[in-house]
Design a protein around this motif. Structure first.
Motif, mmCIF file in Angstrom:
data_model
loop_
_atom_site.group_PDB
_atom_site.id
_atom_site.type_symbol
_atom_site.label_atom_id
_atom_site.label_comp_id
_atom_site.label_asym_id
_atom_site.label_seq_id
_atom_site.Cartn_x
_atom_site.Cartn_y
_atom_site.Cartn_z
ATOM 1 N N THR A 1 0.638 -1.195 -0.034
ATOM 2 C CA THR A 1 0.154 -0.005 0.076
ATOM 3 C C THR A 1 0.966 1.478 -0.014
ATOM 4 O OG1 THR A 1 -1.678 -1.181 1.157
ATOM 5 C CG2 THR A 1 -1.760 1.285 1.184
ATOM 6 N N MET A 2 0.468 2.262 -0.881
ATOM 7 C CA MET A 2 1.277 3.479 -0.854
ATOM 8 C C MET A 2 0.674 4.520 0.157
ATOM 9 S SD MET A 2 3.535 2.811 -3.092
ATOM 10 C CE MET A 2 3.461 1.075 -3.132
ATOM 11 N N PRO A 3 1.556 5.331 0.586
ATOM 12 C CA PRO A 3 2.937 5.323 0.640
ATOM 13 C C PRO A 3 3.765 4.107 1.452
ATOM 14 C CG PRO A 3 2.433 6.942 2.162
ATOM 15 C CD PRO A 3 1.355 6.487 1.486
ATOM 16 N N VAL A 4 5.022 3.570 1.050
ATOM 17 C CA VAL A 4 5.418 2.385 1.640
ATOM 18 C C VAL A 4 6.118 2.830 2.992
ATOM 19 C CG1 VAL A 4 7.243 0.794 1.486
ATOM 20 C CG2 VAL A 4 5.836 1.135 -0.681
ATOM 21 N N THR A 5 5.637 2.066 4.101
ATOM 22 C CA THR A 5 6.598 2.453 5.339
ATOM 23 C C THR A 5 7.330 1.281 5.776
ATOM 24 O OG1 THR A 5 4.908 0.983 6.810
ATOM 25 C CG2 THR A 5 4.244 3.266 6.101
ATOM 26 N N GLU A 6 8.324 1.615 6.747
ATOM 27 C CA GLU A 6 9.175 0.245 6.923
ATOM 28 C C GLU A 6 8.368 -0.988 7.331
ATOM 29 O OE1 GLU A 6 11.332 4.346 7.383
ATOM 30 O OE2 GLU A 6 9.341 3.482 8.018
ATOM 31 N N ASN A 7 7.240 -0.814 7.803
ATOM 32 C CA ASN A 7 6.469 -2.108 8.286
ATOM 33 C C ASN A 7 5.763 -2.571 7.269
ATOM 34 O OD1 ASN A 7 7.292 -1.798 11.142
ATOM 35 N ND2 ASN A 7 5.764 -0.207 11.278
ATOM 36 N N SER A 8 5.803 -2.193 5.915
ATOM 37 C CA SER A 8 5.283 -2.580 4.668
ATOM 38 C C SER A 8 5.545 -4.064 4.237
ATOM 39 C CB SER A 8 5.277 -1.941 3.522
ATOM 40 O OG SER A 8 4.726 -0.612 3.674
ATOM 41 N N PRO A 9 4.832 -5.120 3.833
ATOM 42 C CA PRO A 9 5.492 -6.323 3.803
ATOM 43 C C PRO A 9 6.739 -6.443 2.810
ATOM 44 C CG PRO A 9 2.849 -6.066 3.528
ATOM 45 C CD PRO A 9 3.294 -4.895 3.516
ATOM 46 N N ARG B 1 11.669 10.997 -1.137
ATOM 47 C CA ARG B 1 10.998 12.207 -1.031
ATOM 48 C C ARG B 1 9.669 12.141 -0.686
ATOM 49 N NH1 ARG B 1 10.120 14.881 -5.665
ATOM 50 N NH2 ARG B 1 10.118 16.869 -5.069
ATOM 51 N N GLY B 2 9.005 11.015 -0.554
ATOM 52 C CA GLY B 2 7.517 10.870 -0.142
ATOM 53 C C GLY B 2 6.471 11.435 -1.148
ATOM 54 N N GLU B 3 6.749 11.285 -2.342
ATOM 55 C CA GLU B 3 5.937 11.392 -3.431
ATOM 56 C C GLU B 3 6.316 10.755 -4.848
ATOM 57 O OE1 GLU B 3 6.570 15.776 -5.534
ATOM 58 O OE2 GLU B 3 6.704 15.865 -3.257
ATOM 59 N N GLY B 4 5.139 10.515 -5.505
ATOM 60 C CA GLY B 4 5.535 9.807 -6.741
ATOM 61 C C GLY B 4 5.415 10.807 -7.913
ATOM 62 N N VAL B 5 6.266 10.303 -8.748
ATOM 63 C CA VAL B 5 6.466 11.152 -10.188
ATOM 64 C C VAL B 5 6.360 10.009 -11.300
ATOM 65 C CG1 VAL B 5 7.893 12.747 -11.736
ATOM 66 C CG2 VAL B 5 7.826 12.829 -9.057
ATOM 67 N N SER B 6 5.416 10.145 -12.005
ATOM 68 C CA SER B 6 5.424 9.264 -13.487
ATOM 69 C C SER B 6 6.525 9.417 -14.321
ATOM 70 C CB SER B 6 4.005 9.478 -13.761
ATOM 71 O OG SER B 6 3.965 10.586 -14.930
ATOM 72 N N VAL B 7 6.540 8.437 -14.864
ATOM 73 C CA VAL B 7 7.599 8.210 -16.114
ATOM 74 C C VAL B 7 7.125 9.498 -17.278
ATOM 75 C CG1 VAL B 7 8.412 7.141 -18.080
ATOM 76 C CG2 VAL B 7 8.105 5.964 -15.855
ATOM 77 N N PHE B 8 6.094 9.555 -17.734
ATOM 78 C CA PHE B 8 5.612 10.849 -18.323
ATOM 79 C C PHE B 8 5.770 12.006 -17.694
ATOM 80 C CE2 PHE B 8 2.403 7.586 -20.813
ATOM 81 C CZ PHE B 8 3.350 7.161 -21.537
ATOM 82 N N ALA C 1 7.814 6.291 -1.024
ATOM 83 C CA ALA C 1 8.038 6.568 0.357
ATOM 84 C C ALA C 1 7.417 7.024 1.208
ATOM 85 C CB ALA C 1 9.681 6.617 0.600
ATOM 86 N N ASP C 2 7.156 6.417 2.590
ATOM 87 C CA ASP C 2 6.812 7.167 3.723
ATOM 88 C C ASP C 2 8.015 7.469 4.269
ATOM 89 O OD1 ASP C 2 6.197 8.300 6.111
ATOM 90 O OD2 ASP C 2 4.535 7.132 6.658
ATOM 91 N N PRO C 3 8.929 8.640 4.292
ATOM 92 C CA PRO C 3 10.216 8.838 4.945
ATOM 93 C C PRO C 3 9.893 9.531 6.226
ATOM 94 C CG PRO C 3 9.814 10.621 3.551
ATOM 95 C CD PRO C 3 8.330 9.733 3.401
ATOM 96 N N THR C 4 8.755 9.476 6.911
ATOM 97 C CA THR C 4 8.477 9.795 8.301
ATOM 98 C C THR C 4 9.611 9.483 9.326
ATOM 99 O OG1 THR C 4 6.140 9.855 7.783
ATOM 100 C CG2 THR C 4 7.060 10.254 10.152
ATOM 101 N N GLU C 5 9.867 8.085 9.356
ATOM 102 C CA GLU C 5 11.082 7.419 10.260
ATOM 103 C C GLU C 5 12.194 8.239 10.339
ATOM 104 O OE1 GLU C 5 10.639 5.552 13.064
ATOM 105 O OE2 GLU C 5 8.420 6.035 12.590
#
Length: 334
Positions: A133-141, A262-269, A300-304
């Protein structure tokens, strides 16, 4: 501190060496130069007006570096040495496990035997599963979908287990998302051998005329514009995260796992559009079928890491493109 940087002549390693030298650390680079060039380290010293030592060695061959480590006694290790192409890992899995897993075992064992200290490991967001699930945390599978991701996850487990058995080895596992860009001097940047496997260096070579067009792998993903979405991170921001990781381990020894993005997604386009906007160059492209092992989006979720160190990526997409283009123009002219 005395810091041993394995793979320090590589893309991320060289930028981190600059930050280490600027911070006053004593640096030795261990590299076999399989996918890098010795002259990069000359440029690092030119940029910083500082000196570093170079040990031509291979992490797969502990006899090539254990005596040096015992004599020099590094207080910290930043471990970049490894292979990093997703597609190549599918074709050559044994090489990836040999270098990325056994190489990590060899370096960590030698470090523990001479006393241990801070160990910062270059990991990857490829350890996460395709269904995270986005954003990815360090606890993501953690369910890698390719041998590269598995090799990094296995190396993480190696370091966790060694830390448990030998607490004098403090470990920071840094899970990078998508490093791009170059040093603003234009003297160093990503210089892949052969045809680049990653989006940004390939696009830069389209912009300078080396290649006629860019291949966009997949335009039917469940994303806003159909192209893959990634968390692109300026390599200088990433380099800085290693410095704060070392400081954190020095002040609070133990084991930490941090996403670095950075905690945000950017698409290829969207990245194609940014490249055209910043450089003024047209980027022709063709849409190709999806590649095996690619996921629709990853950011990412870069909160940690921000909570623990106050570090946060500060450079923009336009900064990434501008610095990469400066490097590309200079390297093309050399």
């Amino acid at each position: 501190m005395r810091v041993l940087v394995t793979g320090g002549a590589g893309y991320i390693g060289s930028h981190t060496c600059i930050r280490l030298l600027e911070a006053g650390h004593e640096v030795t680079v261990l590299d076999n130069f399989q996918n890098s060039r010795p002259e990069v380290l000359d440029r690092v010293q030119t940029i910083t007006d500082a000196t570093l030592e170079v040990l031509h060695a291979d992490v797969r061959a502990p006899e090539s570096f254990t005596q040096f480590m015992g004599e020099w006694k590094p207080e910290a290790v930043v471990h970049f040495a490894g292979l990093k192409s997703v597609n190549e890992s599918v074709e050559k899995p044994a090489e990836y496990y040999s270098t990325n897993v056994q190489g990590t075992v060899n370096v960590a064992r030698a470090f523990v035997e001479m006393g241990g200290g801070a160990f910062v490991f270059s990991s990857t967001a490829a350890v996460y599963g395709a269904e995270a699930t986005m954003p990815v945390t360090e606890n993501s599978p953690t369910r890698p979908v390719n041998p590269y991701g598995w090799s990094k996850l296995m190396a993480e487990q190696v370091l966790k287990d060694i830390h448990t058995a030998h607490p004098q080895l403090s470990v920071a596992l840094l899970r990078y998302f998508n490093p791009v860009g170059a040093h603003p001097s234009g003297l160093i940047g990503e210089d892949p051998a052969g045809v680049p496997a990653n989006l940004m260096p390939y696009m830069a070579r389209v912009a300078d005329g080396t290649y006629p067009s860019l291949k966009v792998f997949g335009s039917d993903y469940p994303t806003a514009d159909g192209s893959g979405v990634r968390d692109f991170l300026h390599v200088d921001d990433l380099a800085e995260s290693h410095i704060v990781a070392l400081k954190s381990l020095a002040g609070d020894p133990g084991l930490v796992t941090w996403n670095v993005g950075r905690g945000e997604g950017v698409s290829v386009f969207e990245m194609v559009a940014a490249f055209q906007r910043v450089t003024g160059r047209r980027i022709p492209y063709s849409v190709e079928p999806r590649r095996p092992g690619d996921v629709a989006e990853s950011y990412a979720d870069p909160t940690e890491i921000e909570r623990a160190t106050s570090w946060r990526a500060g450079r923009s997409v336009d900064d990434m493109v501008a610095d990469l283009w400066r490097w590309q123009k200079r390297s093309s002219a050399d």
